[in-house]
Enzyme design. Sequence first.
Site, mmCIF file in Angstrom:
data_model
loop_
_atom_site.group_PDB
_atom_site.id
_atom_site.type_symbol
_atom_site.label_atom_id
_atom_site.label_comp_id
_atom_site.label_asym_id
_atom_site.label_seq_id
_atom_site.Cartn_x
_atom_site.Cartn_y
_atom_site.Cartn_z
ATOM 1 N N SER A 196 -40.794 27.659 34.590
ATOM 2 C CA SER A 196 -41.472 28.856 35.096
ATOM 3 C C SER A 196 -42.988 28.727 34.979
ATOM 4 O O SER A 196 -43.500 28.021 34.088
ATOM 5 C CB SER A 196 -41.009 30.046 34.251
ATOM 6 O OG SER A 196 -41.870 31.131 34.415
ATOM 7 N N TYR A 245 -40.312 33.771 26.175
ATOM 8 C CA TYR A 245 -39.786 33.145 27.405
ATOM 9 C C TYR A 245 -40.555 31.871 27.782
ATOM 10 O O TYR A 245 -39.960 30.841 28.108
ATOM 11 C CB TYR A 245 -39.858 34.173 28.527
ATOM 12 C CG TYR A 245 -39.398 33.689 29.877
ATOM 13 C CD1 TYR A 245 -38.054 33.370 30.113
ATOM 14 C CD2 TYR A 245 -40.301 33.559 30.935
ATOM 15 C CE1 TYR A 245 -37.637 32.936 31.365
ATOM 16 C CE2 TYR A 245 -39.877 33.130 32.189
ATOM 17 C CZ TYR A 245 -38.549 32.824 32.395
ATOM 18 O OH TYR A 245 -38.136 32.388 33.628
HETATM 19 P P1 NAD Z 1 -30.846 35.396 36.987
HETATM 20 O O1 NAD Z 1 -30.949 36.198 35.749
HETATM 21 O O2 NAD Z 1 -30.498 36.096 38.248
HETATM 22 O O3 NAD Z 1 -29.819 34.198 36.781
HETATM 23 C C1 NAD Z 1 -29.617 33.559 35.548
HETATM 24 C C2 NAD Z 1 -28.117 33.477 35.326
HETATM 25 O O4 NAD Z 1 -27.884 32.756 34.111
HETATM 26 C C3 NAD Z 1 -27.459 34.847 35.152
HETATM 27 O O5 NAD Z 1 -26.467 35.051 36.123
HETATM 28 C C4 NAD Z 1 -26.898 34.815 33.738
HETATM 29 O O6 NAD Z 1 -25.666 35.499 33.606
HETATM 30 C C5 NAD Z 1 -26.737 33.323 33.522
HETATM 31 N N1 NAD Z 1 -26.656 32.997 32.102
HETATM 32 C C6 NAD Z 1 -27.426 33.488 31.093
HETATM 33 N N2 NAD Z 1 -27.018 33.010 29.924
HETATM 34 C C7 NAD Z 1 -25.946 32.198 30.192
HETATM 35 C C8 NAD Z 1 -25.077 31.435 29.379
HETATM 36 N N3 NAD Z 1 -25.212 31.424 28.050
HETATM 37 N N4 NAD Z 1 -24.095 30.728 29.980
HETATM 38 C C9 NAD Z 1 -23.938 30.761 31.331
HETATM 39 N N5 NAD Z 1 -24.728 31.476 32.146
HETATM 40 C C10 NAD Z 1 -25.721 32.188 31.574
HETATM 41 O O7 NAD Z 1 -32.232 34.631 37.148
HETATM 42 P P2 NAD Z 1 -32.838 33.860 38.401
HETATM 43 O O8 NAD Z 1 -33.935 34.681 38.922
HETATM 44 O O9 NAD Z 1 -31.751 33.416 39.292
HETATM 45 O O10 NAD Z 1 -33.485 32.599 37.674
HETATM 46 C C11 NAD Z 1 -32.805 31.351 37.571
HETATM 47 C C12 NAD Z 1 -33.604 30.410 36.704
HETATM 48 O O11 NAD Z 1 -34.927 30.253 37.257
HETATM 49 C C13 NAD Z 1 -33.811 30.887 35.274
HETATM 50 O O12 NAD Z 1 -33.782 29.798 34.398
HETATM 51 C C14 NAD Z 1 -35.191 31.479 35.297
HETATM 52 O O13 NAD Z 1 -35.794 31.475 34.026
HETATM 53 C C15 NAD Z 1 -35.894 30.568 36.277
HETATM 54 N N6 NAD Z 1 -37.060 31.214 36.895
HETATM 55 C C16 NAD Z 1 -36.867 32.272 37.736
HETATM 56 C C17 NAD Z 1 -37.973 32.896 38.301
HETATM 57 C C18 NAD Z 1 -37.820 34.069 39.218
HETATM 58 O O14 NAD Z 1 -38.829 34.635 39.635
HETATM 59 N N7 NAD Z 1 -36.614 34.492 39.572
HETATM 60 C C19 NAD Z 1 -39.257 32.439 38.015
HETATM 61 C C20 NAD Z 1 -39.406 31.367 37.142
HETATM 62 C C21 NAD Z 1 -38.293 30.744 36.606
#
Ligand code: NAD
Length: 332
Positions: free
Chosen positions: A116, A147
Amino acid sequence: MKKILVCGAGGFIGGHMVGALLGQGHRVGAVDRKPLENWCQLHAGAESRTLDLQRREACAEAVRGYDEVYNFAADMGGMGFIENNKALCMLSVLINTHLLVAARDAGVERYFFASSACVYNAAKQMSADVVPLAEADAYPAMPEDGYGWEKLFGERMCRHFHEDFGVATHVARYHNIYGPQGTYDGGREKAPAAMCRKVIEAVLANELEIEIWGDGSQTRSFTYIDDCIKGTLMLMSGDCAEPLNIGSSELVSINQLVSIVEEIAGVKLARKYNPSAPKGVNGRNSDNTLIKSLFGWEPSTRLRDGMERTYRWIYDDMMRALRQGRPSAMNR
Ligand code: NAD
């Protein structure tokens, strides 16, 4: 055709990635902690299952038989969530650590980690008129507390698993990904989806006011989901082992973001600023020099266009929820 595992497949980005990989003809496994009925998208063509990837044995079981692993699994959300749940965010180190060990032991060919822009040094994001952040700006380390540290640690784990064990790791630093099929309420939503929901709620309730966290002058760039998926697939097809920005460079203030949503909705709302709400750094933008030099490409969806599609999807989903008597989409 490859056998590819998507972890965190029940979430926003993971759900889109499963669809994209199936579209390319791969055999796709999909894993998430949430029960299947709460996944953002459930693709019939994928082998979907529920596993808690904070557990080492679950990671070993999950990756068995797959050529590539995408790790999107993390306990995360928008500023409201990450500022108030630092320990939960940091516990996601267990997921990436156990997955890397499992990938190494199972001989996985390529491994992806979703990092991120929250890894960037806070001192370089003090002004709304920010200089775009290039990959080297993550050091000296002073990331977002909780985070951001988890993401930076995850990046280092990938780096050293590559150097010491030869695992082909790839790391993207995502900048505020938004689009349809994401969370828009319940406390984990991010600014673009939250703004759409708040505007729709204001219109439905005929209370033409919107609360904005901070004074609205903080700046960000927002990246449309299609660009995120395209950039990630490019990264996974190349040999770049260093973290890479995947982010739009179209910088806007939160006030400008609200104006875009108002324009899409055809309303003008009174703005009520909440200075004590979490608002994050003052300014952040993506320097895309590296991605352009590697792939001759950078995210290019205009914010106005992406927000139009996102607003329409959230509006339709809220209407569906009302018709079905489901209180909201918060369980997703
Ligand atoms: P999201 O919360 O929609 O998806 C993350 C998923 O991980 C969720 O469905 C959650 O249930 C699952 N999860 C959490 N803990 C878990 C575990 N112990 N075992 C199995 N599954 C588990 O988030 P997103 O927006 O789809 O983001 C996906 C990735 O991208 C994340 O790592 C996030 O940190 C990273 N990211 C996202 C953004 C953004 O703007 N959306 C920005 C930077 C980084």
